[in-house]
Structures are given as structure tokens and as C-alpha cells.
Design a protein around this motif. Sequence first.
Motif, PDB file in Angstrom:
ATOM      1  N   TRP A 162      -4.523  18.226   7.379  1.00  0.00           N
ATOM      2  CA  TRP A 162      -3.992  17.291   6.378  1.00  0.00           C
ATOM      3  C   TRP A 162      -2.470  17.319   6.316  1.00  0.00           C
ATOM      4  CZ3 TRP A 162      -6.766  13.683   3.728  1.00  0.00           C
ATOM      5  CH2 TRP A 162      -8.155  13.820   3.720  1.00  0.00           C
ATOM      6  N   ASP A 163      -1.883  18.508   6.259  1.00  0.00           N
ATOM      7  CA  ASP A 163      -0.426  18.623   6.127  1.00  0.00           C
ATOM      8  C   ASP A 163       0.290  18.040   7.343  1.00  0.00           C
ATOM      9  OD1 ASP A 163      -0.559  19.837   3.598  1.00  0.00           O
ATOM     10  OD2 ASP A 163      -0.715  21.835   4.481  1.00  0.00           O
ATOM     11  N   ASP A 164      -0.231  18.322   8.526  1.00  0.00           N
ATOM     12  CA  ASP A 164       0.372  17.778   9.738  1.00  0.00           C
ATOM     13  C   ASP A 164       0.259  16.256   9.770  1.00  0.00           C
ATOM     14  OD1 ASP A 164       1.056  20.315  10.587  1.00  0.00           O
ATOM     15  OD2 ASP A 164      -0.656  20.524  11.938  1.00  0.00           O
ATOM     16  N   ALA A 165      -0.885  15.739   9.342  1.00  0.00           N
ATOM     17  CA  ALA A 165      -1.081  14.289   9.314  1.00  0.00           C
ATOM     18  C   ALA A 165      -0.100  13.624   8.349  1.00  0.00           C
ATOM     19  CB  ALA A 165      -2.515  13.952   8.917  1.00  0.00           C
ATOM     20  N   LEU A 166       0.068  14.242   7.178  1.00  0.00           N
ATOM     21  CA  LEU A 166       1.000  13.686   6.195  1.00  0.00           C
ATOM     22  C   LEU A 166       2.417  13.651   6.762  1.00  0.00           C
ATOM     23  CD1 LEU A 166       1.557  12.611   3.335  1.00  0.00           C
ATOM     24  CD2 LEU A 166       1.981  14.988   2.679  1.00  0.00           C
ATOM     25  N   ALA A 167       2.853  14.751   7.346  1.00  0.00           N
ATOM     26  CA  ALA A 167       4.203  14.818   7.920  1.00  0.00           C
ATOM     27  C   ALA A 167       4.363  13.791   9.037  1.00  0.00           C
ATOM     28  CB  ALA A 167       4.488  16.223   8.425  1.00  0.00           C
ATOM     29  N   ARG A 168       3.358  13.681   9.902  1.00  0.00           N
ATOM     30  CA  ARG A 168       3.409  12.720  11.016  1.00  0.00           C
ATOM     31  C   ARG A 168       3.496  11.294  10.506  1.00  0.00           C
ATOM     32  NH1 ARG A 168      -0.333   9.687  12.657  1.00  0.00           N
ATOM     33  NH2 ARG A 168      -2.055  10.957  11.878  1.00  0.00           N
ATOM     34  N   GLY A 175       0.822  -1.205   0.000  1.00  0.00           N
ATOM     35  CA  GLY A 175       0.000   0.000   0.000  1.00  0.00           C
ATOM     36  C   GLY A 175       0.854   1.253   0.000  1.00  0.00           C
ATOM     37  N   LEU A 176       0.179   2.384   0.114  1.00  0.00           N
ATOM     38  CA  LEU A 176       0.848   3.677   0.132  1.00  0.00           C
ATOM     39  C   LEU A 176       1.370   3.988   1.532  1.00  0.00           C
ATOM     40  CD1 LEU A 176      -1.702   5.804  -1.930  1.00  0.00           C
ATOM     41  CD2 LEU A 176       0.328   4.588  -2.748  1.00  0.00           C
ATOM     42  N   VAL A 177       2.405   4.790   1.585  1.00  0.00           N
ATOM     43  CA  VAL A 177       2.903   5.301   2.855  1.00  0.00           C
ATOM     44  C   VAL A 177       1.948   6.413   3.288  1.00  0.00           C
ATOM     45  CG1 VAL A 177       4.786   6.555   3.956  1.00  0.00           C
ATOM     46  CG2 VAL A 177       5.290   4.719   2.316  1.00  0.00           C
ATOM     47  N   GLY A 178       1.534   6.373   4.541  1.00  0.00           N
ATOM     48  CA  GLY A 178       0.610   7.377   5.055  1.00  0.00           C
ATOM     49  C   GLY A 178      -0.461   6.717   5.891  1.00  0.00           C
ATOM     50  N   GLY A 179      -1.476   7.499   6.234  1.00  0.00           N
ATOM     51  CA  GLY A 179      -2.534   6.932   7.054  1.00  0.00           C
ATOM     52  C   GLY A 179      -3.589   7.942   7.426  1.00  0.00           C
ATOM     53  N   HIS A 180      -4.251   7.653   8.514  1.00  0.00           N
ATOM     54  CA  HIS A 180      -5.416   8.425   8.932  1.00  0.00           C
ATOM     55  C   HIS A 180      -5.075   9.825   9.424  1.00  0.00           C
ATOM     56  CE1 HIS A 180      -6.947   4.280   9.163  1.00  0.00           C
ATOM     57  NE2 HIS A 180      -8.066   4.857   8.760  1.00  0.00           N
ATOM     58  N   LEU A 239       4.419  10.146   7.544  1.00  0.00           N
ATOM     59  CA  LEU A 239       5.679   9.905   6.828  1.00  0.00           C
ATOM     60  C   LEU A 239       6.819   9.693   7.828  1.00  0.00           C
ATOM     61  CD1 LEU A 239       7.024   9.718   4.043  1.00  0.00           C
ATOM     62  CD2 LEU A 239       7.329  12.188   4.121  1.00  0.00           C
ATOM     63  N   ARG A 240       6.856  10.525   8.852  1.00  0.00           N
ATOM     64  CA  ARG A 240       7.892  10.416   9.888  1.00  0.00           C
ATOM     65  C   ARG A 240       7.744   9.107  10.669  1.00  0.00           C
ATOM     66  NH1 ARG A 240       6.986  15.038  11.505  1.00  0.00           N
ATOM     67  NH2 ARG A 240       5.524  14.521  13.152  1.00  0.00           N
ATOM     68  N   GLU A 241       6.505   8.763  11.077  1.00  0.00           N
ATOM     69  CA  GLU A 241       6.278   7.541  11.860  1.00  0.00           C
ATOM     70  C   GLU A 241       6.627   6.283  11.065  1.00  0.00           C
ATOM     71  OE1 GLU A 241       2.486   9.066  14.587  1.00  0.00           O
ATOM     72  OE2 GLU A 241       2.156   7.552  13.036  1.00  0.00           O
ATOM     73  N   GLU A 242       6.265   6.267   9.796  1.00  0.00           N
ATOM     74  CA  GLU A 242       6.430   5.046   9.009  1.00  0.00           C
ATOM     75  C   GLU A 242       7.811   4.905   8.385  1.00  0.00           C
ATOM     76  OE1 GLU A 242       3.151   4.536   6.303  1.00  0.00           O
ATOM     77  OE2 GLU A 242       1.695   4.692   7.931  1.00  0.00           O
ATOM     78  N   THR A 243       8.481   6.044   8.093  1.00  0.00           N
ATOM     79  CA  THR A 243       9.746   5.970   7.347  1.00  0.00           C
ATOM     80  C   THR A 243      10.912   6.691   8.014  1.00  0.00           C
ATOM     81  OG1 THR A 243       9.378   7.998   6.084  1.00  0.00           O
ATOM     82  CG2 THR A 243       8.453   5.949   5.174  1.00  0.00           C
ATOM     83  N   GLY A 244      10.626   7.524   9.004  1.00  0.00           N
ATOM     84  CA  GLY A 244      11.673   8.347   9.602  1.00  0.00           C
ATOM     85  C   GLY A 244      12.070   9.530   8.730  1.00  0.00           C
ATOM     86  N   LEU A 245      11.358   9.752   7.632  1.00  0.00           N
ATOM     87  CA  LEU A 245      11.711  10.796   6.663  1.00  0.00           C
ATOM     88  C   LEU A 245      10.920  12.075   6.881  1.00  0.00           C
ATOM     89  CD1 LEU A 245      11.676   8.605   3.426  1.00  0.00           C
ATOM     90  CD2 LEU A 245      13.690   9.301   4.753  1.00  0.00           C
ATOM     91  N   GLU A 246      11.545  13.183   6.510  1.00  0.00           N
ATOM     92  CA  GLU A 246      10.864  14.467   6.392  1.00  0.00           C
ATOM     93  C   GLU A 246      11.146  14.973   4.996  1.00  0.00           C
ATOM     94  OE1 GLU A 246      11.441  17.202   9.584  1.00  0.00           O
ATOM     95  OE2 GLU A 246      11.338  15.615  11.088  1.00  0.00           O
ATOM     96  N   VAL A 247      10.095  15.236   4.231  1.00  0.00           N
ATOM     97  CA  VAL A 247      10.232  15.591   2.824  1.00  0.00           C
ATOM     98  C   VAL A 247       9.466  16.879   2.552  1.00  0.00           C
ATOM     99  CG1 VAL A 247       9.796  14.825   0.463  1.00  0.00           C
ATOM    100  CG2 VAL A 247      10.422  13.145   2.195  1.00  0.00           C
ATOM    101  N   ASP A 248      10.107  17.793   1.831  1.00  0.00           N
ATOM    102  CA  ASP A 248       9.469  19.046   1.418  1.00  0.00           C
ATOM    103  C   ASP A 248       9.213  19.011  -0.081  1.00  0.00           C
ATOM    104  OD1 ASP A 248       9.563  20.290   3.964  1.00  0.00           O
ATOM    105  OD2 ASP A 248      11.678  20.762   3.647  1.00  0.00           O
ATOM    106  N   GLY A 249       8.431  19.976  -0.550  1.00  0.00           N
ATOM    107  CA  GLY A 249       8.234  20.148  -1.983  1.00  0.00           C
ATOM    108  C   GLY A 249       7.274  19.164  -2.626  1.00  0.00           C
TER     109      GLY A 249
END
Length: 164
Positions: free
Chosen positions: A64-70, A52-57, A72-82
Motif C-alpha cells: 500500500w505505501d509503495d503504491a501511494l508513493a508511486r 476524483g482523488l489523487v492516487g490509484g490502483h 502520487l509521484r506519477e500523477e503530481t511529481g510530488l513526494e510527501v511525508d507525514g
Amino acid sequence: MTQTETTAIVEDTTPCAERNCRLATVVLVDERGWLLLQERDEHAPVAPNQWGLVGGHVEEGEDWDDALARELREETGLEVDGLELWFDEVVKHSPKVSTHLADHWRIWVGRTAITDADVVLGEGRQIVFVDPARILSGSLDLTVSCQTLLPMFLDSDVYGRLTA
């Protein structure tokens, strides 16, 4: 003295199959044109052992933006801009207990120089970049959502631009 107001983030523990959900997800495209996907493990409450896709609820009180960042960080340890928003729709292709229920999906996409070695696995069996040929050939056991969304993305002008 002014007190700063904060909104509490509340996790809804009702299974997604029994409610309307908001999902913030990301598709990162590497320099080869491969897509970052998560192979869910046997403990996943939805679509265990599928890709599946990386991400979640998006939790109650969370934007939305905070959820995406959270996520991504929880599942991959990554922080991505742009990242750019590619998909923003209410869909009914996720398994639900009633036809009156649906999920609101937002999918952000972006090109990255990140590699599999940069990913710190926080959830699932593995999170790796996957060759699009494997997605289109049917050799991966994709979630119902990914069976619909990933071929759409791979056929999109946005994917073409990200891989040019």
C-alpha cells in the motif's frame, strides 16, 4: 553470495468495473483548507471528465505505501511525508458489473504547504487545490466515490484538526 529477492509488480489490465480493486489515494489539505483533487480527462478509463482523488490502483505484488508513493509521484511529481491513514474500508459505491465486486480503499490525508504551482501534472486534465465550498455545493462533477467520501472527510474531526 546471497541474492536479494524482489517481487515483480504486475499491472492487472482487467477493467476495474470487472474485478475487486485496491486503491491507494491521498487528500492533501493546503493552508486555506482546500483539497488537492484531480480533474480526470476524457481518456480516463474510469469516471472520465470528473473530479476524483489523487492516487490509484495497488498493483499485484506492491504494498500500500509503495503504491501511494508511486501514484502520487506519477500523477503530481510530488513526494510527501507525514501522511496519516484516514479511511480503510471495502466499499461498493464504485460502478461494477456485479454486486459481488467491491473496492478496498485506503485514503491517506495530511496538511501541506504545497501549492498548485508545485504540482507537475502527470495524469488528467488538472490537479489543483479546490475550495471545499465547491465540493459541498455540488458545482463540481465528482466521481461516485468522491460524492460519498469527500463530504465525510470535510465533516470529520481529522479535517478539523488539519485546518486548525
